[in-house]
Design a protein around this motif. Structure first.
Motif, mmCIF file in Angstrom:
data_model
loop_
_atom_site.group_PDB
_atom_site.id
_atom_site.type_symbol
_atom_site.label_atom_id
_atom_site.label_comp_id
_atom_site.label_asym_id
_atom_site.label_seq_id
_atom_site.Cartn_x
_atom_site.Cartn_y
_atom_site.Cartn_z
ATOM 1 N N ASP A 158 -7.363 -1.336 2.963
ATOM 2 C CA ASP A 158 -8.621 -1.601 3.659
ATOM 3 C C ASP A 158 -8.564 -2.979 4.317
ATOM 4 O O ASP A 158 -7.727 -3.822 3.970
ATOM 5 N N LYS B 29 -3.348 -0.495 -4.262
ATOM 6 C CA LYS B 29 -4.593 -0.535 -3.500
ATOM 7 C C LYS B 29 -4.791 -1.963 -3.002
ATOM 8 O O LYS B 29 -4.879 -2.906 -3.804
ATOM 9 N N ALA C 29 0.835 -1.211 0.000
ATOM 10 C CA ALA C 29 0.000 0.000 0.000
ATOM 11 C C ALA C 29 0.867 1.258 0.000
ATOM 12 O O ALA C 29 0.569 2.239 -0.699
ATOM 13 N N SER D 157 -11.679 1.097 6.825
ATOM 14 C CA SER D 157 -10.416 1.719 6.436
ATOM 15 C C SER D 157 -9.373 1.497 7.522
ATOM 16 O O SER D 157 -9.711 1.235 8.687
ATOM 17 N N THR D 158 -8.102 1.608 7.155
ATOM 18 C CA THR D 158 -7.024 1.584 8.143
ATOM 19 C C THR D 158 -6.319 2.936 8.095
ATOM 20 O O THR D 158 -6.675 3.802 7.292
ATOM 21 N N GLU D 159 -5.316 3.105 8.917
ATOM 22 C CA GLU D 159 -4.619 4.390 8.919
ATOM 23 C C GLU D 159 -3.741 4.571 7.676
ATOM 24 O O GLU D 159 -3.206 5.652 7.437
ATOM 25 N N ILE D 160 -3.592 3.503 6.883
ATOM 26 C CA ILE D 160 -2.880 3.608 5.607
ATOM 27 C C ILE D 160 -3.926 3.811 4.514
ATOM 28 O O ILE D 160 -4.822 2.969 4.333
ATOM 29 N N SER D 161 -3.839 4.902 3.793
ATOM 30 C CA SER D 161 -4.944 5.317 2.922
ATOM 31 C C SER D 161 -5.267 4.297 1.834
ATOM 32 O O SER D 161 -6.425 4.169 1.430
ATOM 33 N N GLU D 162 -4.289 3.574 1.342
ATOM 34 C CA GLU D 162 -4.525 2.627 0.248
ATOM 35 C C GLU D 162 -4.818 1.216 0.739
ATOM 36 O O GLU D 162 -4.832 0.281 -0.060
#
Length: 262
Positions: free
Chosen positions: A82, A33, A28, A75-80
């Motif tokens: 899930d 993605k 990610a 969502s996780t704290e990493i934008s790309e």
């Protein structure tokens, strides 16, 4: 369309969840993605991403038809990146799902229409050869097998490979091995070097063995208690370095496979 990869070994403690969490995070951060599906009732991957375990929003409800994958994803704290979280209620799913004549295909069918939105879907599979693992194998395009560089490393490997062949022949759903990953490796010890040699002998020239090895590293063990992938928890430790290297090797391998298939 996303490539679906199961992180699989029926042995516990060999680094499946650590690999699913940190390889997905590394991919990610390289711009891919990624979706992680936590198929283990222990929900360790869910914890490792700092996501609350909640039956109302879990893979259990997806497999029992009470929720769609899209509804359950968080969502996780990493934008790309899930996550489809897990919950202890998933431990009861084996009995419930076994009543469904098409139970091996439930996960695969639940992912229809979802794969276009991701580059990779990584499945963190429980250490067993039960219904959840069969669903993960049927849904997967390929498998990564982490092997702990310790005594008994190859114990049960024949059973795992037989199960994969059975899924391929009975369910017409091949899941080729993408690569063998040596984990908890310490090149300074004779045992570590011996196990590495034995794995190479066992798989010979038939399967790819990742050049990257994952070292035994205290930061990798600490990170889940802080609800973060190690590569976020400590971006300079040797565990992070190894998973970043693995992600780059993984992408290079995919590019090579793509060229071969042209």
């Amino acid at each position: 369309m996303a490539e679906v990869i199961s992180i699989l070994n029926q042995k516990g403690g060999c680094g499946k969840t650590t690999t699913a969490v940190n390889l997905s995070a590394a991919l990610a951060l390289l711009g891919k993605k990624v979706l992680v599906i936590d198929m283990d009732p222990q929900a360790n991957a869910t914890t490792a991403f700092g996501v609350e375990k909640n039956e109302e929003n879990s893979v259990y409800r997806v497999l029992t038809g009470e929720q769609t994958v899209a509804e359950a994803i968080v969502s996780t704290e990493i934008s790309e990146l899930d996550l489809l979280p897990s919950h202890i209620s998933l431990s009861g799913a084996e009995i419930e799902l076994s009543k469904d004549i098409g139970f091996p295909f439930i996960l695969k069918e639940s992912m229809d229409g979802l794969l276009d939105g991701y580059d990779y879907v990584l499945l963190d599979v429980p250490p067993s050869l039960g219904i959840l693992t069969i669903n993960a194998l049927v849904a997967a395009d390929s498998v990564i097998i982490p092997i702990q560089a310790e005594f008994y490393a190859l114990e049960g490997m024949a059973d795992l490979l037989d199960a994969m062949k059975l899924v391929e022949s009975r369910l017409n759903s091949p899941s080729p091995i993408k690569g063998i990953l040596i984990t908890l490796y310490d090149s300074r010890t004779r045992l570590g070097r011996d196990v590495y040699h034995n794995v190479k002998q066992y798989f010979g020239d038939t399967e790819y063995i990742f050049k990257t090895t994952i070292p035994r590293n205290v930061k990798l063990a600490e990170a889940p208690s802080h609800g973060k992938p190690c590569i976020i928890y400590d971006d300079e430790c040797i565990g992070t370095e190894a998973y970043n290297d693995l992600a780059k090797e993984f992408l290079a391998l995919n590019e090579s496979d793509g060229e071969d298939n042209k």
